[in-house]
Design a protein around this motif. Structure first.
Motif, PDB file in Angstrom:
ATOM      1  N   PRO A 120       0.825  -1.207   0.000  1.00 36.46           N
ATOM      2  CA  PRO A 120       0.000   0.000   0.000  1.00 36.46           C
ATOM      3  C   PRO A 120       0.865   1.266   0.000  1.00 36.46           C
ATOM      4  O   PRO A 120       1.875   1.317   0.705  1.00 36.46           O
ATOM      5  N   GLY A 121       0.473   2.249  -0.792  1.00 41.37           N
ATOM      6  CA  GLY A 121       1.175   3.537  -0.830  1.00 41.37           C
ATOM      7  C   GLY A 121       2.235   3.610  -1.919  1.00 41.37           C
ATOM      8  O   GLY A 121       2.612   4.698  -2.355  1.00 41.37           O
ATOM      9  N   GLU A 122       2.723   2.452  -2.396  1.00 38.93           N
ATOM     10  CA  GLU A 122       3.817   2.482  -3.378  1.00 38.93           C
ATOM     11  C   GLU A 122       3.376   3.176  -4.679  1.00 38.93           C
ATOM     12  O   GLU A 122       4.039   4.091  -5.171  1.00 38.93           O
ATOM     13  N   ALA A 123       2.253   2.731  -5.224  1.00 38.25           N
ATOM     14  CA  ALA A 123       1.778   3.322  -6.483  1.00 38.25           C
ATOM     15  C   ALA A 123       1.325   4.761  -6.253  1.00 38.25           C
ATOM     16  O   ALA A 123       1.607   5.657  -7.059  1.00 38.25           O
ATOM     17  N   GLU A 124       0.663   4.988  -5.131  1.00 36.87           N
ATOM     18  CA  GLU A 124       0.119   6.322  -4.814  1.00 36.87           C
ATOM     19  C   GLU A 124       1.225   7.385  -4.744  1.00 36.87           C
ATOM     20  O   GLU A 124       1.044   8.524  -5.189  1.00 36.87           O
ATOM     21  N   PHE A 125       2.387   7.008  -4.203  1.00 39.44           N
ATOM     22  CA  PHE A 125       3.467   7.987  -4.026  1.00 39.44           C
ATOM     23  C   PHE A 125       4.516   7.949  -5.136  1.00 39.44           C
ATOM     24  O   PHE A 125       5.575   8.548  -5.001  1.00 39.44           O
ATOM     25  N   GLU A 126       4.210   7.246  -6.227  1.00 37.34           N
ATOM     26  CA  GLU A 126       5.129   7.221  -7.379  1.00 37.34           C
ATOM     27  C   GLU A 126       5.374   8.656  -7.841  1.00 37.34           C
ATOM     28  O   GLU A 126       4.436   9.432  -8.070  1.00 37.34           O
ATOM     29  N   GLY A 127       6.642   9.037  -7.920  1.00 32.34           N
ATOM     30  CA  GLY A 127       6.980  10.410  -8.329  1.00 32.34           C
ATOM     31  C   GLY A 127       6.874  11.414  -7.194  1.00 32.34           C
ATOM     32  O   GLY A 127       7.180  12.589  -7.367  1.00 32.34           O
ATOM     33  N   ARG A 128       6.437  10.961  -6.024  1.00 33.41           N
ATOM     34  CA  ARG A 128       6.341  11.855  -4.850  1.00 33.41           C
ATOM     35  C   ARG A 128       7.145  11.247  -3.682  1.00 33.41           C
ATOM     36  O   ARG A 128       6.747  11.290  -2.543  1.00 33.41           O
ATOM     37  N   GLY A 129       8.253  10.653  -4.079  1.00 31.33           N
ATOM     38  CA  GLY A 129       9.127  10.032  -3.071  1.00 31.33           C
ATOM     39  C   GLY A 129       9.427   8.584  -3.413  1.00 31.33           C
ATOM     40  O   GLY A 129      10.476   8.060  -3.044  1.00 31.33           O
ATOM     41  N   GLY A 207       2.535   8.826   3.990  1.00 33.65           N
ATOM     42  CA  GLY A 207       2.881  10.239   3.859  1.00 33.65           C
ATOM     43  C   GLY A 207       1.656  11.096   3.664  1.00 33.65           C
ATOM     44  O   GLY A 207       0.510  10.623   3.791  1.00 33.65           O
ATOM     45  N   GLY A 208       1.916  12.365   3.301  1.00 34.16           N
ATOM     46  CA  GLY A 208       0.837  13.303   2.993  1.00 34.16           C
ATOM     47  C   GLY A 208       0.938  13.673   1.530  1.00 34.16           C
ATOM     48  O   GLY A 208       0.590  12.889   0.665  1.00 34.16           O
ATOM     49  N   GLN A 209       1.492  14.862   1.269  1.00 34.19           N
ATOM     50  CA  GLN A 209       1.765  15.248  -0.121  1.00 34.19           C
ATOM     51  C   GLN A 209       2.884  14.403  -0.706  1.00 34.19           C
ATOM     52  O   GLN A 209       2.871  14.041  -1.865  1.00 34.19           O
ATOM     53  N   MET A 210       3.888  14.138   0.151  1.00 33.81           N
ATOM     54  CA  MET A 210       5.075  13.387  -0.261  1.00 33.81           C
ATOM     55  C   MET A 210       5.276  12.220   0.710  1.00 33.81           C
ATOM     56  O   MET A 210       4.688  12.196   1.788  1.00 33.81           O
ATOM     57  N   VAL A 211       6.153  11.298   0.346  1.00 33.22           N
ATOM     58  CA  VAL A 211       6.489  10.202   1.264  1.00 33.22           C
ATOM     59  C   VAL A 211       7.075  10.788   2.553  1.00 33.22           C
ATOM     60  O   VAL A 211       7.927  11.685   2.501  1.00 33.22           O
ATOM     61  N   GLU A 212       6.614  10.267   3.669  1.00 38.52           N
ATOM     62  CA  GLU A 212       7.161  10.716   4.958  1.00 38.52           C
ATOM     63  C   GLU A 212       7.772   9.564   5.742  1.00 38.52           C
ATOM     64  O   GLU A 212       8.715   9.735   6.492  1.00 38.52           O
ATOM     65  N   ALA A 226      11.048   7.163   9.505  1.00 44.33           N
ATOM     66  CA  ALA A 226      10.938   8.383   8.687  1.00 44.33           C
ATOM     67  C   ALA A 226      11.931   8.324   7.523  1.00 44.33           C
ATOM     68  O   ALA A 226      13.136   8.132   7.738  1.00 44.33           O
ATOM     69  N   VAL A 227      11.408   8.416   6.296  1.00 44.16           N
ATOM     70  CA  VAL A 227      12.255   8.503   5.097  1.00 44.16           C
ATOM     71  C   VAL A 227      11.596   9.496   4.133  1.00 44.16           C
ATOM     72  O   VAL A 227      10.378   9.655   4.132  1.00 44.16           O
ATOM     73  N   ALA A 228      12.421  10.120   3.305  1.00 40.86           N
ATOM     74  CA  ALA A 228      11.863  11.037   2.299  1.00 40.86           C
ATOM     75  C   ALA A 228      11.690  10.348   0.963  1.00 40.86           C
ATOM     76  O   ALA A 228      10.928  10.814   0.105  1.00 40.86           O
ATOM     77  N   GLY A 229      12.415   9.253   0.772  1.00 42.61           N
ATOM     78  CA  GLY A 229      12.343   8.561  -0.516  1.00 42.61           C
ATOM     79  C   GLY A 229      12.454   7.065  -0.347  1.00 42.61           C
ATOM     80  O   GLY A 229      12.975   6.575   0.663  1.00 42.61           O
TER      81      GLY A 229
END
Ligand code: NAP
Length: 301
Positions: A120-129, A207-212, A226-229
């Motif tokens: 979960p979250g991998e596809a959603e945050f593609e290009g956003r972390g 995350g929110g807007q980006m991966v957190e 906590a990671v950014a990417g």
């Protein structure tokens, strides 16, 4: 549109470019197809290790050089996705969205793509972390903490690349030992910016807007880190959906060939990462291409 060639090569990664160039130089009417950019997986690698002759300036420059040489040799390069391949008139019909093409011999060099984690979250945050390219996206994570997933050559090589930009790289591997080449393992062990977490799997990207952060199963419970990417390098899956079912696959979906790299369908060959049994190096892919090109040339005489 319908065009006819002596040989069609499907894929313009290093294997496909090598085979196409060799066959065109021998005087055969040669076409190559590519659905994305020429170069395949090496396009995103700035430092080839080991670098083949001519590859010292990185993957994109190497592939670009080969593509230019192929054009000079007379290869017709078609920027189209092959959607179907079927036996016809003693050869094969290659279909794309805009037309069909015929060739007496076809070499499948369609390579492989990076597998996804599927969490979960991998596809959603593609290009956003969530990224698949350390060299392209690494600079966006200056001094940040990022996670790399996997324990093979790709994960260890790309973790090393990311330390050029990031403050810290968490290398998360499900096993308890790496299966990468020894020099990559040594580099990782000696790099103070890389922290290895064995026996751990990523369960979710958050995350929110980006991966957190990521949620990691450490074997003794779940932990949020906590990671950014996040960069997953957990192996490759072959691009072979268009290949007839009559061509056998191994358990990973790669195409099975005989020793000459011809499949069970006469005149249909497979080389590089899409072929079962091809080693993972650039040199292996190029050797495959040379081997098949020689056999195809002999068949076309
Ligand atoms: P790989 O060798 O197949 O390694 C994949 C890694 O990901 C393994 O450590 C595997 O764990 C792990 N993994 C697989 N599925 C997973 C999942 N669902 N969740 C978490 N981890 C998972 O893939 P690769 O590193 O991309 O390399 C592919 C080929 O290219 C190899 O032949 C490699 O040698 C070659 N390559 C060569 C170079 C070079 O020569 N410079 C560079 C990159 C790649 P387990 O170990 O537990 O199975």
């Amino acid at each position: 549109m319908s065009q006819s060639f002596d040989v069609i090569i499907i894929g313009e990664g290093v294997a496909g470019l090598t085979a196409a160039g060799l066959l065109a130089k021998k005087g055969f009417r040669t076409a190559s197809f590519e659905q994305q950019l020429f170069g395949g997986l090496i396009l995103n690698i700035n430092e080839l290790d080991p670098a083949p002759a001519g590859g010292e300036a990185g993957g994109a420059a190497f592939a670009s050089e080969m593509t230019g040489a192929n054009a000079d040799a007379g290869v017709t390069s078609l920027p189209e996705e092959v959607t179907a391949l079927s036996p016809a008139d003693g050869g094969y019909t290659v279909a794309t969205a805009t037309g069909s093409y015929h060739a007496r011999q076809v070499i499948v060099a369609s390579g492989a793509k990076l597998k996804a984690l599927g969490v979960p979250g991998e596809a959603e945050f593609e290009g956003r972390g969530v990224s698949k390219c350390a060299d392209c996206d690494g600079p966006m994570f200056q001094n940040e903490t990022v996670a790399v997933i996997g324990g093979g050559d790709s994960a260890l090589q790309e973790a090393q690349v990311l330390t050029h930009y990031c403050g810290k790289v968490l290398l998360i591997h499900r096993g308890n030992a790496f299966r990468a080449q020894p020099h990559f393992i040594d580099q990782v062990k000696n790099n103070p910016k890389i922290e290895v977490r064995f026996g751990s799997t990523v369960e979710a990207v958050l995350g929110g807007q980006m991966v957190e952060k990521i949620r990691v199963n450490t074997g003794s419970g779940s932990e949020e880190i906590a990671v950014a990417g996040i960069f997953a390098y957990i192996g490759l899956e072959p691009n072979a959906a268009f290949v007839p079912e009559a061509v056998q696959r191994d358990a990973t979906g790669r195409l099975i060939t005989g020793d000459t790299l011809e499949t069970a369908l006469p005149g249909l060959w497979a080389v590089g990462a899409v072929r079962s049994g091809c080693g993972g190096s650039l040199e292996d892919a190029m050797q495959d291409a040379k081997h098949a090109a020689e056999a195809v040339a002999a068949r076309l005489q």
